[in-house]
Design a protein around this motif. Structure first.
Motif, PDB file in Angstrom:
ATOM      1  N   PRO A  22      13.336 -17.142  -7.209  1.00  0.00           N
ATOM      2  CA  PRO A  22      13.401 -15.807  -6.608  1.00  0.00           C
ATOM      3  C   PRO A  22      12.059 -15.331  -6.045  1.00  0.00           C
ATOM      4  O   PRO A  22      12.030 -14.596  -5.046  1.00  0.00           O
ATOM      5  CB  PRO A  22      13.851 -14.917  -7.777  1.00  0.00           C
ATOM      6  N   LEU A  23      10.975 -15.766  -6.633  1.00  0.00           N
ATOM      7  CA  LEU A  23       9.655 -15.380  -6.134  1.00  0.00           C
ATOM      8  C   LEU A  23       9.374 -16.049  -4.790  1.00  0.00           C
ATOM      9  O   LEU A  23       8.816 -15.413  -3.873  1.00  0.00           O
ATOM     10  CB  LEU A  23       8.591 -15.769  -7.160  1.00  0.00           C
ATOM     11  N   ASN A  24       9.779 -17.310  -4.647  1.00  0.00           N
ATOM     12  CA  ASN A  24       9.605 -17.991  -3.351  1.00  0.00           C
ATOM     13  C   ASN A  24      10.488 -17.369  -2.276  1.00  0.00           C
ATOM     14  O   ASN A  24      10.094 -17.289  -1.099  1.00  0.00           O
ATOM     15  CB  ASN A  24       9.917 -19.480  -3.494  1.00  0.00           C
ATOM     16  N   ARG A  25      11.693 -16.939  -2.641  1.00  0.00           N
ATOM     17  CA  ARG A  25      12.567 -16.316  -1.659  1.00  0.00           C
ATOM     18  C   ARG A  25      11.971 -15.012  -1.158  1.00  0.00           C
ATOM     19  O   ARG A  25      12.077 -14.689   0.033  1.00  0.00           O
ATOM     20  CB  ARG A  25      13.948 -16.055  -2.276  1.00  0.00           C
ATOM     21  N   LYS A  26      11.375 -14.238  -2.045  1.00  0.00           N
ATOM     22  CA  LYS A  26      10.741 -13.000  -1.620  1.00  0.00           C
ATOM     23  C   LYS A  26       9.582 -13.274  -0.658  1.00  0.00           C
ATOM     24  O   LYS A  26       9.299 -12.482   0.246  1.00  0.00           O
ATOM     25  CB  LYS A  26      10.231 -12.215  -2.833  1.00  0.00           C
ATOM     26  N   ALA A  27       8.900 -14.392  -0.893  1.00  0.00           N
ATOM     27  CA  ALA A  27       7.764 -14.751  -0.022  1.00  0.00           C
ATOM     28  C   ALA A  27       8.212 -15.547   1.210  1.00  0.00           C
ATOM     29  O   ALA A  27       7.352 -16.003   1.987  1.00  0.00           O
ATOM     30  CB  ALA A  27       6.746 -15.566  -0.809  1.00  0.00           C
ATOM     31  N   GLU A  28       9.550 -15.709   1.365  1.00  0.00           N
ATOM     32  CA  GLU A  28      10.124 -16.440   2.504  1.00  0.00           C
ATOM     33  C   GLU A  28       9.612 -17.878   2.538  1.00  0.00           C
ATOM     34  O   GLU A  28       9.200 -18.399   3.576  1.00  0.00           O
ATOM     35  CB  GLU A  28       9.822 -15.720   3.817  1.00  0.00           C
TER      36      GLU A  28
ATOM     37  N   HIS B  58      -1.595 -17.906  -1.847  1.00  0.00           N
ATOM     38  CA  HIS B  58      -0.621 -17.635  -0.789  1.00  0.00           C
ATOM     39  C   HIS B  58       0.395 -16.586  -1.247  1.00  0.00           C
ATOM     40  O   HIS B  58       0.729 -15.660  -0.481  1.00  0.00           O
ATOM     41  CB  HIS B  58       0.082 -18.935  -0.401  1.00  0.00           C
ATOM     42  N   LEU B  59       0.923 -16.709  -2.472  1.00  0.00           N
ATOM     43  CA  LEU B  59       1.914 -15.747  -2.953  1.00  0.00           C
ATOM     44  C   LEU B  59       1.316 -14.340  -3.099  1.00  0.00           C
ATOM     45  O   LEU B  59       1.972 -13.349  -2.795  1.00  0.00           O
ATOM     46  CB  LEU B  59       2.473 -16.218  -4.295  1.00  0.00           C
ATOM     47  N   THR B  60       0.074 -14.269  -3.538  1.00  0.00           N
ATOM     48  CA  THR B  60      -0.564 -12.960  -3.705  1.00  0.00           C
ATOM     49  C   THR B  60      -0.779 -12.287  -2.354  1.00  0.00           C
ATOM     50  O   THR B  60      -0.575 -11.070  -2.208  1.00  0.00           O
ATOM     51  CB  THR B  60      -1.903 -13.126  -4.431  1.00  0.00           C
ATOM     52  N   LYS B  61      -1.165 -13.069  -1.359  1.00  0.00           N
ATOM     53  CA  LYS B  61      -1.369 -12.503  -0.027  1.00  0.00           C
ATOM     54  C   LYS B  61      -0.050 -12.076   0.591  1.00  0.00           C
ATOM     55  O   LYS B  61       0.043 -11.010   1.237  1.00  0.00           O
ATOM     56  CB  LYS B  61      -2.062 -13.541   0.856  1.00  0.00           C
ATOM     57  N   LYS B  62       1.009 -12.860   0.367  1.00  0.00           N
ATOM     58  CA  LYS B  62       2.297 -12.601   1.009  1.00  0.00           C
ATOM     59  C   LYS B  62       3.031 -11.431   0.352  1.00  0.00           C
ATOM     60  O   LYS B  62       3.607 -10.585   1.059  1.00  0.00           O
ATOM     61  CB  LYS B  62       3.160 -13.867   0.929  1.00  0.00           C
TER      62      LYS B  62
ATOM     63  N   ASN C 182      -0.155  -8.469  -0.760  1.00  0.00           N
ATOM     64  CA  ASN C 182      -1.063  -8.117   0.340  1.00  0.00           C
ATOM     65  C   ASN C 182      -2.507  -7.978  -0.182  1.00  0.00           C
ATOM     66  O   ASN C 182      -3.196  -6.995   0.067  1.00  0.00           O
ATOM     67  CB  ASN C 182      -0.606  -6.820   1.013  1.00  0.00           C
ATOM     68  N   ARG C 183      -2.903  -8.996  -0.949  1.00  0.00           N
ATOM     69  CA  ARG C 183      -4.234  -8.993  -1.547  1.00  0.00           C
ATOM     70  C   ARG C 183      -4.864 -10.369  -1.384  1.00  0.00           C
ATOM     71  O   ARG C 183      -4.175 -11.391  -1.504  1.00  0.00           O
ATOM     72  CB  ARG C 183      -4.145  -8.642  -3.027  1.00  0.00           C
ATOM     73  N   ASP C 184      -6.158 -10.388  -1.099  1.00  0.00           N
ATOM     74  CA  ASP C 184      -6.895 -11.638  -0.946  1.00  0.00           C
ATOM     75  C   ASP C 184      -7.624 -11.965  -2.242  1.00  0.00           C
ATOM     76  O   ASP C 184      -8.400 -11.143  -2.750  1.00  0.00           O
ATOM     77  CB  ASP C 184      -7.908 -11.545   0.213  1.00  0.00           C
TER      78      ASP C 184
END
Length: 344
Positions: free
Chosen positions: A279-285, A296-300, A303-305
């Motif tokens: 489900p986490l990957n689906r949210k991140a497309e 990558h997941l945190t940025k997507k 919205n944090r680097d």
């Protein structure tokens, strides 16, 4: 006939006969009376003395004459001591005092021995009736304030049965490694950070590996030589960390690497790996079965680097980002795990 001559002397009166006897007898009487006064002898029945008695008073009401002529006075009536129920004060009531709740019914005779008065019943009936509050039903088992579990952090989300069965405490962990062994290919623990569900730091220490450090891997780990000067030895740090992790749900990204560095195996039922949550990957497309990086997941999604620059990673920052990512899919993923529990 011869004449009778009487020699009478009328000048002196005839000697009086001693009434009390001679001196020896008087001495005996005195000694006896002394012994009688001291109680050694019983009093002898003597003639009543001629001392006049005081005039006797007429008998009072309720007095009865004794055998010795004195009058017997009845004792005074004692006051009855009664305690009023419901109050700590005591009241003394005389026999003649008429109290409504102690007065017998008019049909009963006062002088009759058969007539009895139920004083307790009349006393209780005279007291005001107090309505007691209804008793609250007691719940079975000890009642304790249940600590808030992780699902209560989302007020809008509905708590499922699966999320209520999970442990109430949850932590996120992230570790940084350095290279030891031949050519520095063995990853050894050099820093560990543990945060709670709210992101507060529970543990953050630099750890001295048991083997010689060959490669500090500063570009990724952020570890430098000066960090190892006052670092905690591995055995001590490991025992401290395991005390925190035991019995809790542990969240991490690629967490198997962290457990390997700790030389520890955590139960799979209490392990949440954000690198393998579809489900986490689906949210991140992203593809569901793909292993995405934490950066990558945190940025997507957040919205944090993170993990930027050449100074290396921060294990505290990575652990906090991991916990925030897990919160996004917590309810959905916990429901899935309740229906498909992982096998150890």
């Amino acid at each position: 006939m011869s004449t009778l001559l009487l020699n009478l002397d009328f000048g002196k009166p005839p000697p009086k006969k001693a009434l009390d006897g001679n001196a020896k007898h008087q001495k005996f009487v005195k000694k006896r009376r002394l012994l009688e006064r001291r109680g050694f002898l019983n009093k002898k029945n003597q003639r009543p003395s001629k001392v006049p008695k005081p005039p006797s008073e007429p008998p009072r009401k309720g007095e009865a004459p004794r055998v010795d002529g004195t009058w017997k006075v009845p004792p005074l009536a004692k006051k009855k001591k009664t305690t009023v129920a419901g109050s700590g004060s005591e009241q003394f009531l005389d026999k003649k005092t008429s109290v409504p709740w102690l007065t017998p019914a008019p049909s009963q005779k006062a002088g009759s021995l058969v007539a009895t008065v139920d004083l307790l019943g009349e006393f209780q009936s005279a007291l005001p009736k107090i309505k007691s509050p209804p008793a609250r039903p007691r719940k079975k088992g000890p009642q304790k304030n249940a600590p808030q579990n992780s699902t209560q952090a989302h007020p809008g989300s509905t708590c499922s049965e699966a999320s209520q069965k999970t442990p109430t405490k949850m932590v996120a962990i992230d570790c940084e490694m350095v290279g030891t062994g031949p050519k520095g290919h063995v990853s050894s623990l050099a820093r560990c950070s543990v945060v709670n569900y709210s992101g507060d730091v529970l543990y953050d220490e630099y750890i001295l590996p048991p083997c010689h450090i060959v490669d500090y891997r500063t570009r990724w780990s952020g570890i430098r030589k000066q960090h190892m000067v006052n670092a905690t030895p591995f055995k001590i740090a490991r025992s401290q960390i395991l005390k925190i992790l035991t019995g809790k749900i542990v969240v991490g990204h690629a967490i198997h690497n962290d457990f390997k560095a700790l030389q520890y195996v955590h139960p799979k039922a209490l392990t949440r790996d954000t690198s393998h949550i579809p489900p986490l990957n689906r949210k991140a497309e992203c593809p569901e079965n793909a292993t995405m990086s934490l950066k990558h997941l945190t940025k997507k999604l957040l919205n944090r680097d993170i993990q930027v620059g050449k100074s290396g990673h921060s294990s505290v920052e990575d652990a906090q980002a991991t916990m925030e990512l897990y919160k996004l899919v917590e309810v959905e993923w916990e429901e899935h795990l309740s229906q498909n529990p992982p096998k150890d």
